[in-house]
Scaffold this motif. Structure first.
Motif, PDB file in Angstrom:
ATOM      1  N   ALA A   1       6.294  -0.666   6.977  1.00 17.62           N
ATOM      2  CA  ALA A   1       7.607  -0.605   6.708  1.00 17.62           C
ATOM      3  C   ALA A   1       8.093   0.964   6.616  1.00 17.62           C
ATOM      4  N   ASP A   2       7.303   1.874   7.222  1.00 24.29           N
ATOM      5  CA  ASP A   2       7.985   3.036   7.519  1.00 24.29           C
ATOM      6  C   ASP A   2       8.912   3.032   8.740  1.00 24.29           C
TER       7      ASP A   2
ATOM      8  N   TYR B   1      -2.557 -13.356   3.055  1.00 24.42           N
ATOM      9  CA  TYR B   1      -2.197 -11.874   2.530  1.00 24.42           C
ATOM     10  C   TYR B   1      -0.964 -11.169   3.657  1.00 24.42           C
ATOM     11  N   LEU B   2      -0.206 -10.710   3.341  1.00 23.20           N
ATOM     12  CA  LEU B   2       0.586  -9.836   4.155  1.00 23.20           C
ATOM     13  C   LEU B   2       0.533  -8.172   3.491  1.00 23.20           C
ATOM     14  N   VAL B   3      -0.069  -7.468   4.272  1.00 26.07           N
ATOM     15  CA  VAL B   3      -0.071  -5.903   3.723  1.00 26.07           C
ATOM     16  C   VAL B   3       1.091  -5.407   4.245  1.00 26.07           C
ATOM     17  N   ILE B   4       1.785  -4.737   3.313  1.00 19.33           N
ATOM     18  CA  ILE B   4       2.749  -3.600   3.705  1.00 19.33           C
ATOM     19  C   ILE B   4       2.571  -2.368   3.597  1.00 19.33           C
ATOM     20  N   ASP B   5       2.590  -1.592   4.632  1.00 15.87           N
ATOM     21  CA  ASP B   5       2.441  -0.148   4.773  1.00 15.87           C
ATOM     22  C   ASP B   5       3.756   0.547   4.560  1.00 15.87           C
TER      23      ASP B   5
ATOM     24  N   VAL C   1       1.063  -1.252   0.100  1.00 19.53           N
ATOM     25  CA  VAL C   1      -0.043   0.012   0.038  1.00 19.53           C
ATOM     26  C   VAL C   1       0.719   1.170  -0.178  1.00 19.53           C
ATOM     27  N   ALA C   2       0.818   2.009  -0.951  1.00 17.46           N
ATOM     28  CA  ALA C   2       1.644   3.089  -1.320  1.00 17.46           C
ATOM     29  C   ALA C   2       1.166   4.495  -1.439  1.00 17.46           C
ATOM     30  N   SER C   3       1.838   5.551  -1.528  1.00 17.54           N
ATOM     31  CA  SER C   3       1.274   6.758  -1.730  1.00 17.54           C
ATOM     32  C   SER C   3       2.404   7.722  -2.462  1.00 17.54           C
TER      33      SER C   3
END
Length: 363
Positions: free
Chosen positions: A136-137, A209-213, A104-106
């Motif tokens: 991941a931040d 699922y692994l969601v990466i922030d 999940v990116a911006s």
């Protein structure tokens, strides 16, 4: 009256287009069995994405089509799902015990990416999947606060870490290892090394699922993820504001260049509804997410309102999907989760030799 044929049943099922897949269940290879005995028909549907929220609706829709076939006196439809490991970047293999990684990116900060990431993870879990989230931040970890997690992860062997748990999510963040107010004064190589260790040295327990922030932008962390982490797909979070969309386009193009499929766009803070009078206002502009979707040929997964309670709930450690499971915002998050997982299922590549076959059914 003659017994209905399998061909007639299949033709009837083809008339129903499953909205999350965007195609009929025959074309999606989701019909696993059709049993006909006299006028009684049993259909087994196995989806490639978790769908607890629409399981009954799909069964009803398929049953209505089958009952319309001449000679059918009764129909029974069973809907379940089987989540597989999907294709990733060339030369990379899936991580042990993690079937799919969703980034999940911006393009820029302040668009609600972390709030979207945690609610997406919780929504996937609510739909029937086993889910983890990786913060991941490194410079500004927020998931510990958002998930209401305190304390430090255990290490049973002195080498790897056990994920922290909250609301049925497995979670890992640098924020679990340091004090909340301690600044991370690290250069790029140290940050990327820390990300790889958090990902690979965590004992994830059989995640669907692994969601990466991801942190905002297109820097070292994003490049490391694209080159070294087997990502199944990415989601771009933006607001309708022109400056946010400009940066979101950069993020989208980055993933395209490194061959990570962009599953879609989430437009956050799309509209503000006054809590006093109900007046609706597009504070940050309107139609930006849809315009970007049309321009780049990617799906607009959903548009979320600017609501006070979403911010309050994540700040208090109980995100909206668990704080208000029946709210309109939660339904939007769950719809985004279903669309994301369904989109991913269409690019499936079965790694059955590496992962055991798991069928999850709603009890």
């Amino acid at each position: 009256m003659s017994e209905p044929t399998k061909e007639a049943i299949e033709a009837a099922i083809k008339e129903y287009k499953e909205p999350h897949l965007g195609r009929d269940l025959i074309a999606a290879h989701a019909i696993k069995d059709i049993a006909i005995e006299g006028g009684q028909v049993r259909v087994k549907v196995v989806l490639g994405f978790p769908a607890k929220g629409v399981q009954a609706a799909i069964a009803t829709a398929v049953k209505e089509k089958v009952m319309g076939v001449a000679g059918v006196s009764a129909a029974e439809v069973e809907v379940s799902w089987e989540i597989k490991a999907h294709s990733v970047q060339k030369s990379l293999k899936p991580i042990d015990h993690v079937k799919n990684i969703i980034a999940v990116a911006s393009g820029k900060g302040g668009v609600g990416k972390s709030t979207t990431a945690v609610n997406l993870a919780l929504a996937l879990s609510a739909e029937g999947a086993t889910v983890g989230i990786l913060d991941a931040d490194i410079y500004g970890p927020s998931q510990p606060r958002m998930l209401g997690i305190t304390g430090k992860p255990e290490s049973k062997d002195g080498k790897s870490l056990e994920p922290m748990n909250s609301y049925h999510l497995q979670a890992m963040s640098i924020g679990f290892l340091i004090d909340e107010e301690t600044p991370m004064i690290w250069r790029g190589p140290m940050v990327t090394q820390a990300l790889e260790q958090l990902l690979n040295d965590t004992n994830w327990a059989d995640l669907d699922y692994l969601v990466i922030d991801l942190p905002p932008g297109t820097g070292d962390t994003q490049l490391t993820l694209a080159q070294k982490v087997p990502v199944s797909g990415a989601i771009i979070v933006t607001t309708p504001q022109d400056i946010a969309l400009l940066d979101a386009r950069k993020g989208l193009k980055m993933f395209q260049k490194v061959e990570v499929p962009v599953l879609g766009i989430v437009e956050n803070m799309s509209i503000h509804i006054c809590s006093k009078c109900g007046h609706e206002e597009h504070i940050f502009g309107s139609g930006g997410g849809q315009s970007m979707s049309d321009q780049y040929g990617v799906d607009l997964l959903g548009s979320l309102p600017l609501e006070l309670h979403i911010r309050e709930e994540t700040d208090s450690g109980k995100p909206t999907v668990v704080a208000q499971p029946e709210s309109r915002a939660t339904e939007i998050y769950r719809e985004i989760a279903r669309k994301t997982a369904a989109k991913l299922s269409l690019q499936a590549k079965d790694y059955a030799a590496k992962f055991p076959r798991i069928v999850i059914q709603n009890n």
